[in-house]
Write a protein that holds these residues in place. Sequence first.
Motif, PDB file in Angstrom:
ATOM      1  N   MET A 105       0.812  -1.230   0.000  1.00 37.24           N
ATOM      2  CA  MET A 105       0.000   0.000   0.000  1.00 37.24           C
ATOM      3  C   MET A 105       0.838   1.269   0.000  1.00 37.24           C
ATOM      4  O   MET A 105       0.304   2.356  -0.179  1.00 37.24           O
ATOM      5  CB  MET A 105      -0.932  -0.006   1.215  1.00 37.24           C
ATOM      6  CG  MET A 105      -1.904  -1.154   1.215  1.00 37.24           C
ATOM      7  SD  MET A 105      -3.016  -1.006   2.635  1.00 37.24           S
ATOM      8  CE  MET A 105      -3.746  -2.609   2.663  1.00 37.24           C
ATOM      9  N   GLN A 109       2.981   1.500  -4.281  1.00 36.94           N
ATOM     10  CA  GLN A 109       2.197   2.642  -4.779  1.00 36.94           C
ATOM     11  C   GLN A 109       3.125   3.810  -5.092  1.00 36.94           C
ATOM     12  O   GLN A 109       2.998   4.470  -6.129  1.00 36.94           O
ATOM     13  CB  GLN A 109       1.142   3.067  -3.743  1.00 36.94           C
ATOM     14  CG  GLN A 109       0.157   1.980  -3.388  1.00 36.94           C
ATOM     15  CD  GLN A 109      -0.553   1.419  -4.607  1.00 36.94           C
ATOM     16  OE1 GLN A 109      -0.922   2.172  -5.524  1.00 36.94           O
ATOM     17  NE2 GLN A 109      -0.757   0.116  -4.652  1.00 36.94           N
ATOM     18  N   TRP A 113       4.006   5.647  -8.775  1.00 36.70           N
ATOM     19  CA  TRP A 113       4.020   7.109  -9.003  1.00 36.70           C
ATOM     20  C   TRP A 113       5.359   7.520  -9.645  1.00 36.70           C
ATOM     21  O   TRP A 113       5.390   8.148 -10.711  1.00 36.70           O
ATOM     22  CB  TRP A 113       3.789   7.791  -7.647  1.00 36.70           C
ATOM     23  CG  TRP A 113       4.006   9.292  -7.623  1.00 36.70           C
ATOM     24  CD1 TRP A 113       3.974  10.147  -8.688  1.00 36.70           C
ATOM     25  CD2 TRP A 113       4.276  10.088  -6.453  1.00 36.70           C
ATOM     26  NE1 TRP A 113       4.218  11.438  -8.250  1.00 36.70           N
ATOM     27  CE2 TRP A 113       4.398  11.427  -6.899  1.00 36.70           C
ATOM     28  CE3 TRP A 113       4.412   9.817  -5.096  1.00 36.70           C
ATOM     29  CZ2 TRP A 113       4.664  12.478  -6.013  1.00 36.70           C
ATOM     30  CZ3 TRP A 113       4.675  10.864  -4.215  1.00 36.70           C
ATOM     31  CH2 TRP A 113       4.799  12.178  -4.682  1.00 36.70           C
ATOM     32  N   LYS A 135      -2.647   7.902  -9.513  1.00 42.57           N
ATOM     33  CA  LYS A 135      -3.257   6.921  -8.618  1.00 42.57           C
ATOM     34  C   LYS A 135      -2.237   6.420  -7.574  1.00 42.57           C
ATOM     35  O   LYS A 135      -2.548   6.317  -6.389  1.00 42.57           O
ATOM     36  CB  LYS A 135      -3.786   5.744  -9.443  1.00 42.57           C
ATOM     37  CG  LYS A 135      -4.757   4.889  -8.712  1.00 42.57           C
ATOM     38  CD  LYS A 135      -5.467   3.945  -9.666  1.00 42.57           C
ATOM     39  CE  LYS A 135      -6.382   3.023  -8.892  1.00 42.57           C
ATOM     40  NZ  LYS A 135      -7.012   2.034  -9.735  1.00 42.57           N
ATOM     41  N   GLY A 136      -1.013   6.149  -8.028  1.00 41.79           N
ATOM     42  CA  GLY A 136       0.036   5.711  -7.099  1.00 41.79           C
ATOM     43  C   GLY A 136       0.299   6.780  -6.038  1.00 41.79           C
ATOM     44  O   GLY A 136       0.422   6.473  -4.845  1.00 41.79           O
ATOM     45  N   ARG A 138      -1.726   9.173  -4.982  1.00 38.46           N
ATOM     46  CA  ARG A 138      -2.884   9.263  -4.074  1.00 38.46           C
ATOM     47  C   ARG A 138      -2.849   8.120  -3.058  1.00 38.46           C
ATOM     48  O   ARG A 138      -3.010   8.325  -1.866  1.00 38.46           O
ATOM     49  CB  ARG A 138      -4.159   9.153  -4.924  1.00 38.46           C
ATOM     50  CG  ARG A 138      -5.208  10.166  -4.567  1.00 38.46           C
ATOM     51  CD  ARG A 138      -6.422  10.193  -5.460  1.00 38.46           C
ATOM     52  NE  ARG A 138      -6.735   9.042  -6.251  1.00 38.46           N
ATOM     53  CZ  ARG A 138      -6.640   8.975  -7.582  1.00 38.46           C
ATOM     54  NH1 ARG A 138      -6.191  10.020  -8.258  1.00 38.46           N
ATOM     55  NH2 ARG A 138      -7.001   7.894  -8.237  1.00 38.46           N
ATOM     56  N   ASN A 139      -2.623   6.912  -3.546  1.00 41.16           N
ATOM     57  CA  ASN A 139      -2.638   5.745  -2.647  1.00 41.16           C
ATOM     58  C   ASN A 139      -1.519   5.818  -1.613  1.00 41.16           C
ATOM     59  O   ASN A 139      -1.730   5.535  -0.439  1.00 41.16           O
ATOM     60  CB  ASN A 139      -2.492   4.450  -3.459  1.00 41.16           C
ATOM     61  CG  ASN A 139      -3.740   4.144  -4.267  1.00 41.16           C
ATOM     62  OD1 ASN A 139      -4.803   4.695  -4.001  1.00 41.16           O
ATOM     63  ND2 ASN A 139      -3.618   3.281  -5.257  1.00 41.16           N
ATOM     64  N   SER A 142      -2.269   8.529   0.968  1.00 43.19           N
ATOM     65  CA  SER A 142      -3.368   8.156   1.851  1.00 43.19           C
ATOM     66  C   SER A 142      -2.908   7.104   2.870  1.00 43.19           C
ATOM     67  O   SER A 142      -3.210   7.192   4.065  1.00 43.19           O
ATOM     68  CB  SER A 142      -4.532   7.678   0.971  1.00 43.19           C
ATOM     69  OG  SER A 142      -5.273   6.712   1.598  1.00 43.19           O
ATOM     70  N   PHE A 143      -2.127   6.128   2.419  1.00 44.48           N
ATOM     71  CA  PHE A 143      -1.662   5.082   3.349  1.00 44.48           C
ATOM     72  C   PHE A 143      -0.759   5.675   4.433  1.00 44.48           C
ATOM     73  O   PHE A 143      -0.868   5.328   5.610  1.00 44.48           O
ATOM     74  CB  PHE A 143      -0.921   3.968   2.604  1.00 44.48           C
ATOM     75  CG  PHE A 143      -0.395   2.927   3.556  1.00 44.48           C
ATOM     76  CD1 PHE A 143      -1.242   1.974   4.095  1.00 44.48           C
ATOM     77  CD2 PHE A 143       0.935   2.932   3.955  1.00 44.48           C
ATOM     78  CE1 PHE A 143      -0.773   1.033   5.018  1.00 44.48           C
ATOM     79  CE2 PHE A 143       1.411   1.989   4.868  1.00 44.48           C
ATOM     80  CZ  PHE A 143       0.555   1.044   5.392  1.00 44.48           C
TER      81      PHE A 143
END
Length: 204
Positions: A105, A109, A113, A135-136, A138-139, A142-143
């Motif tokens: 995660m 990720q 990116w 997307k990478g 963001r993930n 967030s993690f």
Amino acid sequence: MKLYHSPKAPNPERVVHFLRVKGKLDAVEVSELSIMEQEHRTAEYRELSPFAQVPVLVLDDGTCITESRAICTYFEGLYPEPNLMGETPKEKALIEMWDRRVELMFFIQFATWFRNAHPAMAPLEQPQSPEAAAKGERNAKSFVKRLDAHLGEHEFVAADRFSIADITLYVACGFCAVMRWFPHKELENLGAWRERMKALGFAG
Ligand SMILES: N[C@@H](CCC(=O)N[C@@H](CS)C(=O)NCC(=O)O)C(=O)O
């Protein structure tokens, strides 16, 4: 035993830190290759690493082990002290759970990116995808916020003790610098955890 490494590449770095903590760096002969020069994509190297990646550990009987975590599992078996993967079934499960979370995660990720956004990665990542990069990013971001909250309540990543999960997080956080992102400077608990890692001999 021979360990194929590439300078600054985070997956082999994970193995090197693991071995260093075990005090067993001298148990392997390290062979360096350049990813940027694409030395890992030769037919000869693919005989060792079919997916053309570092690290690879080549045993004295010629067996090739890829996947940094699998290599660490091998070393944990060979050199049980200090224990880095858990003593009891519960500890082993909790450490694996967190180590996989950090790897899947965050680390992967972030790598998605970086590989899809950084111009230096263009020769390796064809075609680069701005959508995958976004997307990478963001993930990963967030993690890391969730992890920061976790570290507000726990001294170490897993099972309230130092483990491979801390090594994986340390390497992943250091890797973030390639995108000029320093999560441990932005997030207080992550920063405090990094200080604890420094006290254990992990350079700033
Ligand atoms: N899941 C593998 C990932 C290995 C990996 O992606 N290594 C990177 C260097 S950190 C690599 O060899 N990249 C070469 C490429 O992308 O062409 C592991 O844990 O060892």
